[in-house]
Design a protein around this motif. Structure first.
Motif, short mmCIF file in Angstrom:
data_model
loop_
_atom_site.label_atom_id
_atom_site.label_comp_id
_atom_site.label_asym_id
_atom_site.label_seq_id
_atom_site.Cartn_x
_atom_site.Cartn_y
_atom_site.Cartn_z
N LEU A 218 0.82 -1.20 0.00
CA LEU A 218 0.00 0.00 0.00
C LEU A 218 0.86 1.26 0.00
CD1 LEU A 218 -2.86 -1.00 2.46
CD2 LEU A 218 -2.98 -0.78 -0.03
N ALA A 219 1.97 1.22 0.71
CA ALA A 219 2.87 2.38 0.73
C ALA A 219 3.42 2.66 -0.66
CB ALA A 219 4.00 2.15 1.72
N ALA A 220 3.78 1.60 -1.39
CA ALA A 220 4.30 1.78 -2.75
C ALA A 220 3.23 2.33 -3.68
CB ALA A 220 4.82 0.44 -3.27
N ILE A 221 2.00 1.81 -3.56
CA ILE A 221 0.90 2.32 -4.39
C ILE A 221 0.65 3.78 -4.09
CG2 ILE A 221 -1.59 2.13 -4.80
CD1 ILE A 221 -1.29 -0.90 -4.34
N ARG A 222 0.66 4.11 -2.81
CA ARG A 222 0.39 5.50 -2.42
C ARG A 222 1.43 6.44 -3.01
NH1 ARG A 222 0.89 4.67 2.54
NH2 ARG A 222 2.76 5.81 3.10
N ARG A 223 2.68 6.04 -2.97
CA ARG A 223 3.75 6.92 -3.45
C ARG A 223 3.76 7.05 -4.97
NH1 ARG A 223 6.75 4.22 0.62
NH2 ARG A 223 7.57 2.79 -0.96
N THR A 224 3.39 5.97 -5.68
CA THR A 224 3.54 5.98 -7.14
C THR A 224 2.27 6.35 -7.90
OG1 THR A 224 3.08 3.60 -7.19
CG2 THR A 224 5.40 4.29 -7.06
N LEU A 225 1.10 6.07 -7.32
CA LEU A 225 -0.14 6.25 -8.08
C LEU A 225 -1.01 7.41 -7.60
CD1 LEU A 225 -1.24 2.53 -8.59
CD2 LEU A 225 0.09 4.00 -10.12
N ILE A 226 -0.79 7.86 -6.38
CA ILE A 226 -1.63 8.93 -5.84
C ILE A 226 -0.84 10.23 -5.87
CG2 ILE A 226 -2.95 9.74 -3.85
CD1 ILE A 226 -3.30 6.85 -3.00
N PRO A 227 -1.34 11.24 -6.57
CA PRO A 227 -0.61 12.52 -6.65
C PRO A 227 -0.35 13.11 -5.27
CG PRO A 227 -2.45 12.45 -8.20
CD PRO A 227 -2.61 11.26 -7.32
N GLN A 228 0.77 13.84 -5.15
CA GLN A 228 1.13 14.46 -3.89
C GLN A 228 0.05 15.39 -3.39
OE1 GLN A 228 4.09 13.83 -2.04
NE2 GLN A 228 2.85 14.86 -0.51
N SER A 229 -0.61 16.12 -4.29
CA SER A 229 -1.65 17.06 -3.88
C SER A 229 -2.81 16.33 -3.22
CB SER A 229 -2.15 17.85 -5.09
OG SER A 229 -2.69 16.98 -6.08
N VAL A 230 -3.15 15.15 -3.73
CA VAL A 230 -4.23 14.36 -3.14
C VAL A 230 -3.80 13.83 -1.78
CG1 VAL A 230 -5.67 12.30 -3.40
CG2 VAL A 230 -5.16 13.76 -5.39
#
Length: 290
Positions: A218-230
């Protein structure tokens, strides 16, 4: 003078008055060793005290030869909730140096409330929490907190410092603290360590959230797929939206509560202190015992 392996000095509080900052600055000086964890709470908390003197001594075992050893536990000045710190320190330490940091008591109270909110210790707004949580006021009654330490160790063993002056004159106050604990080498203020324990940057405690988010996938998905602004927008939901604001009426009532204690503190320091003049008085010059 101190028993082998035990601390030469303690930072005894107050909570939310720049103790973390001073701890970090002293720990950054070669020749000064600060215990880990930062707040052992050995003398104040029953469960810690029961771990025994050998456990406490072990916190300083890795100190370099000749280093001045210290620790910082704000629980040591949390009367009336933790009343045994002074007597336990008195029976354990020989002539320790004690540093007590203070801050405008109303501003300290607001930061204390923010700390509780982040730890899920309070849910109600600050003005509702004040009458329900007496520690918000009690931990800012500095003269009351100091009296037992003065009675046990004498004023000459205690250095009064103020967060406001530390912020305005950091190098000078660091030098005063170092000289007080017997450190006779030059010290340097590290600007990159100046802001410590800032409530506005922390996320409210949520163990389940953290366990989920810390899963590697989940940490990898969060870093790679979710924009920083979100991610930032979601994070703000777990942060205190703004520093709590007190009404003028509540500030006046708190000033009336704190002013008698500040008058006692001022008498101990040879100056006049109250909520109205506190910041100007403590910034103007270093304050010592009358």
């Amino acid at each position: 003078m101190t028993d082998a392996g035990l601390p030469h000095f303690l930072i005894i509080g107050a909570m939310k008055a720049a103790t973390s900052t001073l701890h970090a600055q002293l720990a950054a000086q070669p020749g000064i060793f600060m215990a880990t964890p930062k707040e052992p709470n050995f003398f104040s908390d029953d469960d810690q005290w029961q771990r025994g003197i050998d456990w406490y001594r072990s916190l300083f075992a890795s100190a370099p030869a000749g280093a001045i050893r210290g620790e910082a536990s704000t629980h040591y000045t949390k009367l009336p909730d933790l009343p045994l710190a002074v007597s336990r320190a008195r029976q354990t330490l020989i002539e320790p140096r004690l540093i007590y940091l203070m801050r405008h008591p109303i501003e300290r109270l607001i930061s204390h409330y923010s700390h509780l909110w982040l730890e899920n210790g309070v849910a109600e707004p600050i003005e509702q929490a004040i009458p329900r949580r007496p520690e918000l006021v009690d931990y800012g009654r500095y003269a009351m907190q100091l009296r037992p330490w003065v009675a046990a160790f004498g004023k000459q063993s205690i250095l009064p410092l103020f967060a406001e002056r530390l912020a305005a004159h950091p190098q000078e106050e660091l030098e005063r603290a170092a000289a007080f604990i017997g450190f006779d080498r030059p010290v340097s203020w590290h600007a990159d360590l100046a802001s410590r324990n800032a409530s506005g940057l922390r996320l409210r405690d949520a163990p389940l959230r953290d366990r989920i988010l810390d899963q590697p996938l989940l940490a990898a998905i969060r870093r790679t797929l979710i924009p920083q602004s979100v991610r930032d927008r979601i994070k703000r939901r777990w942060q205190m939206p703004a520093r709590p604001v007190l009404s003028a009426e509540t500030r006046l009532a708190l000033a009336r509560t704190f002013d008698p204690d500040l008058a006692d503190l001022g008498e101990m320091l040879g100056c006049r202190l109250d909520c109205a003049n506190f910041v100007a008085a403590v910034r103007e010059k270093p304050l010592g015992w009358a």
